[in-house]
Design a protein around this motif. Structure first.
Motif, PDB file in Angstrom:
ATOM      1  N   PHE A 147       0.817  -1.215   0.000  1.00 14.52           N
ATOM      2  CA  PHE A 147       0.000   0.000   0.000  1.00 14.52           C
ATOM      3  C   PHE A 147       0.855   1.272   0.000  1.00 14.52           C
ATOM      4  CE2 PHE A 147      -3.275  -2.982   0.949  1.00 14.52           C
ATOM      5  CZ  PHE A 147      -4.451  -2.375   0.543  1.00 14.52           C
ATOM      6  N   PHE A 148       2.121   1.154   0.386  1.00 12.11           N
ATOM      7  CA  PHE A 148       3.021   2.303   0.323  1.00 12.11           C
ATOM      8  C   PHE A 148       3.532   2.511  -1.097  1.00 12.11           C
ATOM      9  CE2 PHE A 148       7.405   4.004   0.594  1.00 12.11           C
ATOM     10  CZ  PHE A 148       7.127   5.233   1.176  1.00 12.11           C
ATOM     11  N   MET A 149       3.865   1.414  -1.780  1.00 13.66           N
ATOM     12  CA  MET A 149       4.473   1.512  -3.105  1.00 13.66           C
ATOM     13  C   MET A 149       3.469   1.825  -4.201  1.00 13.66           C
ATOM     14  SD  MET A 149       7.725   1.179  -2.897  1.00 13.66           S
ATOM     15  CE  MET A 149       8.018   1.010  -4.660  1.00 13.66           C
ATOM     16  N   GLN A 150       2.251   1.321  -4.097  1.00 14.24           N
ATOM     17  CA  GLN A 150       1.297   1.457  -5.194  1.00 14.24           C
ATOM     18  C   GLN A 150       1.062   2.914  -5.625  1.00 14.24           C
ATOM     19  OE1 GLN A 150      -2.177   2.463  -5.062  1.00 14.24           O
ATOM     20  NE2 GLN A 150      -2.847   1.712  -7.064  1.00 14.24           N
ATOM     21  N   PRO A 151       0.782   3.844  -4.703  1.00 11.50           N
ATOM     22  CA  PRO A 151       0.608   5.237  -5.150  1.00 11.50           C
ATOM     23  C   PRO A 151       1.891   5.871  -5.677  1.00 11.50           C
ATOM     24  CG  PRO A 151       0.458   5.080  -2.742  1.00 11.50           C
ATOM     25  CD  PRO A 151       0.457   3.689  -3.265  1.00 11.50           C
ATOM     26  N   LEU A 152       3.043   5.493  -5.108  1.00 14.27           N
ATOM     27  CA  LEU A 152       4.312   6.042  -5.592  1.00 14.27           C
ATOM     28  C   LEU A 152       4.605   5.579  -7.013  1.00 14.27           C
ATOM     29  CD1 LEU A 152       6.661   5.688  -2.472  1.00 14.27           C
ATOM     30  CD2 LEU A 152       5.450   7.719  -3.268  1.00 14.27           C
ATOM     31  N   VAL A 153       4.406   4.281  -7.256  1.00 15.27           N
ATOM     32  CA  VAL A 153       4.644   3.740  -8.593  1.00 15.27           C
ATOM     33  C   VAL A 153       3.671   4.355  -9.594  1.00 15.27           C
ATOM     34  CG1 VAL A 153       4.571   1.642  -9.991  1.00 15.27           C
ATOM     35  CG2 VAL A 153       5.604   1.578  -7.717  1.00 15.27           C
ATOM     36  N   GLU A 162      -2.516   8.545  -7.690  1.00  7.77           N
ATOM     37  CA  GLU A 162      -3.317   7.331  -7.813  1.00  7.77           C
ATOM     38  C   GLU A 162      -4.814   7.634  -7.769  1.00  7.77           C
ATOM     39  OE1 GLU A 162      -5.500   3.974  -5.739  1.00  7.77           O
ATOM     40  OE2 GLU A 162      -4.937   5.952  -4.965  1.00  7.77           O
ATOM     41  N   SER A 163      -5.186   8.657  -7.030  1.00 11.00           N
ATOM     42  CA  SER A 163      -6.602   9.015  -6.908  1.00 11.00           C
ATOM     43  C   SER A 163      -7.200   9.457  -8.241  1.00 11.00           C
ATOM     44  CB  SER A 163      -6.782  10.132  -5.873  1.00 11.00           C
ATOM     45  OG  SER A 163      -6.018  11.278  -6.227  1.00 11.00           O
TER      46      SER A 163
END
Length: 366
Positions: A147-153, A162-163
């Motif tokens: 959950f930390f990496m997904q928005p950064l990637v 990501e939003s």
């Protein structure tokens, strides 16, 4: 003659009046413009209460200070609530994970038989002693990184948060972000699996398992099954983020209760990820089980350090199970896995946004 004198006197009076007005304007201009502006703005900004008195300035200063204290959150600010949600989810779902691991490592074993066999061997305290620390650590780290990496990637790949992404972009970002996740959890995954499958009581705990693997296989032994785990995490994480918003939209048309929306959509997204990756878990569990068993046979030579990166054994195991047991063999233990990862998805969908909101409010973030 008299008329001319009167005309000149009138012009002199007008000239004197003009000079006085000019002097008055110069005096006004020489005053401090900031103090005048402050006085005017203060009078305009201070509404009177019912008694006609001005509000205390301290109250206005306090509100302004509170507004100024808020700061924009950075990616690191999201870690504490993410870790908290991941930790709670890992503890709650551990019993389901034990049953899942046994079913998938022994294709054909039912959930009831797996649960009864585990309790007969280790007792109810086995859920605490057999791999709990390794599993809670592994699952907490895994979900926190996920959950930390997904928005950064997502921001890196698509240039927007990501939003603002689409279901596909969110799913792809989630899948790509699992690479550091799998590297981090592989040692704990092997330690946990060895503990859960230890029916003979060979190990006294996680440290005993790690020591044995390091002694017989070196550090690369802690990465056994890496290729299969990478495929597994890519499929589940990608499937989860791909479908979560879609399920939320559909469920929102049925109920307006936000908690119910998060629970149902999270479970559905987790179950969808399970449908996509269940076969990979069966195959990688079989590969890891065999590799760990071989560590007790001194006659078997130590494999190459790069063996964990080789996807050959993983796909070979898939072909072997498919030819002997068919598709049902590849989906052994799908029931417990659906409960485990569907329940995990529901908890994560509920806890993550709420923990984040609580943390942001407590820390003055936005």
């Amino acid at each position: 003659m008299t008329r001319g004198r009167a005309s000149r006197a009138l012009r002199m009076l007008l000239l004197l009046a003009g000079l006085q007005a000019s002097a008055g304007m110069r005096n006004t201009a020489s005053a401090d413009p900031r103090s005048m502006q402050s006085s005017l703005s203060q009078s305009a900004a201070e509404p009177a209460d019912e008694a006609g008195a001005q509000k205390p300035p301290e109250r206005r200063v306090s509100k302004l200070a509170n507004a100024i204290k808020k700061r924009k959150a950075t990616p690191m600010d999201t870690l504490p609530p993410i870790c908290g949600g991941a930790f709670v989810t890992s503890i709650v779902m551990y019993p389901a994970d034990v049953v899942r691991a046994i079913c998938m490592s022994n294709p054909g074993t039912g959930a009831g038989a797996a649960l009864n066999g585990f309790v007969e061997t280790h007792g109810l305290m086995g859920f605490v002693k057999q791999g709990l620390v390794a599993e809670v650590s592994r699952a907490s780290i895994s979900r926190a990184i996920k959950f930390f990496m997904q928005p950064l990637v997502h921001t890196t790949m698509y240039g927007k948060p990501e939003s603002q992404g689409t279901p596909v972009s969110k799913g792809v970002a989630g899948a790509v972000g699992t690479v550091p996740e799998v590297i981090a959890i592989s040692p704990l995954e092997n330690i946990k699996l060895a503990a859960q499958l230890d029916t003979e009581g060979r190990f006294s705990g996680s440290a005993s398992i790690a020591k044995h693997i390091m002694k017989t296989r070196g550090f690369s032994g802690l990465m056994i099954g890496y290729a299969g785990m990478q495929v597994r995490q890519c499929l589940w994480t990608g499937g989860f983020f791909l479908t979560l918003d879609w399920y939320k939209g559909g469920i929102a048309s049925v109920t307006s209760n936000k908690l119910a929306q998060d629970v149902l959509s999270g479970f559905a997204a987790g179950a969808t990820g399970t449908a996509m990756n269940c076969w990979t878990d069966v195959c990688r569990s079989g590969v890891q089980k065999q590799a760990l068993a071989e560590t007790f046979d001194a006659a078997i030579p130590r494999p190459s350090k790069f063996e964990p990166l080789n996807p050959g054994p993983f796909f070979a195991k898939a072909g072997e199970i498919m030819s002997s047991r068919g598709l049902t063999g590849l989906y052994s233990g799908v029931g417990p896995k659906m409960i485990h990862l569907g329940g995990s998805g529901a908890l994560l969908a509920v806890l993550m946004p709420r923990f984040k909101s609580m943390w942001y409010d407590m820390r003055g973030l936005y």
